[in-house]
Design a protein around this motif. Sequence first.
Motif, PDB file in Angstrom:
ATOM      1  N   ARG A 195      30.382   1.189   5.553  1.00 51.59           N
ATOM      2  CA  ARG A 195      29.043   0.609   5.380  1.00 51.59           C
ATOM      3  C   ARG A 195      28.516  -0.073   6.631  1.00 51.59           C
ATOM      4  O   ARG A 195      27.317  -0.194   6.831  1.00 51.59           O
ATOM      5  N   SER A 196      29.418  -0.537   7.484  1.00 45.90           N
ATOM      6  CA  SER A 196      28.959  -1.221   8.693  1.00 45.90           C
ATOM      7  C   SER A 196      28.272  -0.265   9.666  1.00 45.90           C
ATOM      8  O   SER A 196      27.617  -0.708  10.610  1.00 45.90           O
ATOM      9  N   ALA A 197      28.377   1.051   9.433  1.00 45.69           N
ATOM     10  CA  ALA A 197      27.701   2.030  10.297  1.00 45.69           C
ATOM     11  C   ALA A 197      26.188   1.833  10.260  1.00 45.69           C
ATOM     12  O   ALA A 197      25.493   2.149  11.220  1.00 45.69           O
ATOM     13  N   ARG A 198      25.688   1.294   9.172  1.00 43.04           N
ATOM     14  CA  ARG A 198      24.240   1.090   9.049  1.00 43.04           C
ATOM     15  C   ARG A 198      23.742  -0.041   9.955  1.00 43.04           C
ATOM     16  O   ARG A 198      22.555  -0.184  10.163  1.00 43.04           O
ATOM     17  N   GLU A 199      24.669  -0.832  10.493  1.00 42.82           N
ATOM     18  CA  GLU A 199      24.279  -1.906  11.406  1.00 42.82           C
ATOM     19  C   GLU A 199      24.038  -1.400  12.826  1.00 42.82           C
ATOM     20  O   GLU A 199      23.550  -2.140  13.669  1.00 42.82           O
ATOM     21  N   LEU A 200      24.433  -0.165  13.095  1.00 45.06           N
ATOM     22  CA  LEU A 200      24.271   0.427  14.421  1.00 45.06           C
ATOM     23  C   LEU A 200      22.972   1.208  14.489  1.00 45.06           C
ATOM     24  O   LEU A 200      22.418   1.603  13.465  1.00 45.06           O
ATOM     25  N   TYR A 201      22.513   1.450  15.697  1.00 43.43           N
ATOM     26  CA  TYR A 201      21.363   2.327  15.900  1.00 43.43           C
ATOM     27  C   TYR A 201      21.894   3.702  16.303  1.00 43.43           C
ATOM     28  O   TYR A 201      22.605   3.823  17.301  1.00 43.43           O
ATOM     29  N   TRP A 202      21.583   4.724  15.515  1.00 44.43           N
ATOM     30  CA  TRP A 202      22.094   6.075  15.723  1.00 44.43           C
ATOM     31  C   TRP A 202      21.008   6.932  16.350  1.00 44.43           C
ATOM     32  O   TRP A 202      19.886   6.984  15.854  1.00 44.43           O
ATOM     33  N   VAL A 203      21.357   7.617  17.446  1.00 45.08           N
ATOM     34  CA  VAL A 203      20.425   8.508  18.140  1.00 45.08           C
ATOM     35  C   VAL A 203      21.036   9.911  18.156  1.00 45.08           C
ATOM     36  O   VAL A 203      22.095  10.124  18.752  1.00 45.08           O
ATOM     37  N   ASP A 204      20.385  10.839  17.485  1.00 46.24           N
ATOM     38  CA  ASP A 204      20.824  12.236  17.444  1.00 46.24           C
ATOM     39  C   ASP A 204      20.356  12.913  18.727  1.00 46.24           C
ATOM     40  O   ASP A 204      19.159  13.108  18.931  1.00 46.24           O
ATOM     41  N   ILE A 205      21.295  13.287  19.600  1.00 50.77           N
ATOM     42  CA  ILE A 205      20.916  13.845  20.899  1.00 50.77           C
ATOM     43  C   ILE A 205      20.333  15.250  20.778  1.00 50.77           C
ATOM     44  O   ILE A 205      19.704  15.734  21.710  1.00 50.77           O
ATOM     45  N   TRP A 206      20.536  15.914  19.650  1.00 51.05           N
ATOM     46  CA  TRP A 206      19.919  17.226  19.453  1.00 51.05           C
ATOM     47  C   TRP A 206      18.454  17.102  19.069  1.00 51.05           C
ATOM     48  O   TRP A 206      17.681  18.020  19.244  1.00 51.05           O
ATOM     49  N   ARG A 207      18.075  15.962  18.541  1.00 47.69           N
ATOM     50  CA  ARG A 207      16.674  15.735  18.166  1.00 47.69           C
ATOM     51  C   ARG A 207      15.897  15.006  19.246  1.00 47.69           C
ATOM     52  O   ARG A 207      14.673  15.032  19.250  1.00 47.69           O
TER      53      ARG A 207
END
Length: 145
Positions: free
Chosen positions: A89-101
């Motif tokens: 659940r702590s993954a939601r605290e990070l900012y995720w950037v999809d490099i393919w998008r």
Amino acid sequence: MTRAWILPVLLMLCGSAGAARLASGGAPGAAVALLVVFVLLAGVNSPLVFPRSIDALEARRRSTADGRPVVYWRPGCQYCLRLRLRLGRSARELYWVDIWRDPAGAAAVRAVNDGDETVPTVVVGGRPHTNPDPAWVRGQLSRRT
């Protein structure tokens, strides 16, 4: 967008073809089991498993404001999946950037990895870390709070 769905769609097609072959050969139980395995594989390799991606500029802006790490990732990457699942659940605290998008995200990853698009690349406090241990990333989150 479509590039992120290529692997999950291929997994679904292969699973469906294999299940159809097994079912027509008189093994409906094995067909169902095979289809379930391929559906699960497609699900974990789809963008649905990861928190919603944002673009690299927005992620950097937000990270500067609140100190949260930025994770550059791509669908189908086993190391990105490992990081995501081990963070829970702590993954939601990070900012995720999809490099393919996001071409800017891909460029940021190439800039810190000698021209390679090696993911996951986690940026904490402006410093990039390529394929860090999930426990270390979790520690960075707890240190921030």
